[in-house]
Design a protein around this motif. Sequence first.
Motif: not given
Length: 159
Positions: A13-18, A79-84, A94-97, A126-133
């Motif tokens: 759920k947390r990953i899906v939400g982010a 997406m890569a930033t959130v998953l990382t 490495f694979l995500f990026f 990247a900024l939006i991914g960090m913010f979402s996390f």
Amino acid sequence: MFVILLFAGLKKKRIVGALLFAFIVTGILVYVMKSVFSAPRPNLYFQEISFAYHHFVAGVSLYNSGSFPSGHTATAFAMATVLTLFSRKQKRTFLFFLAALLVGYSRIYLAQHFLLDVIVGMMLGALIGMFSFYMIVNKKFNIRFNRNFHKRQNAILRS
């Protein structure tokens, strides 16, 4: 969307939400930026300056406007930033990026964007991914509705 559905099926759920939050915010922000800047895409740009560019990929639909920033790249990097940030294994990072970089490269290769469009898309994503996390991990979206919420809202609106 495939990545979001994959994690939804795994009940993360947390990953899906982010991921979902990052996807939506990226889409809105890129749409607004494309509307504001209205930059020509490579196809139109080269036509306007009378430069004979013949390296387009056959079968690819070429658009003329909305070049800045690259929405595909921004979404891929978000997406890569959130998953990382959720991942505990560096090999996955490495694979995500790498996948996100390939998305950015493909946008240039297919003559849909310029390098600057892709670079700004990378930074924005990247900024939006960090913010979402941050928003999901710190539970900034812990909004709960109860049964009486709509009754109270209607009473406030009537008065």
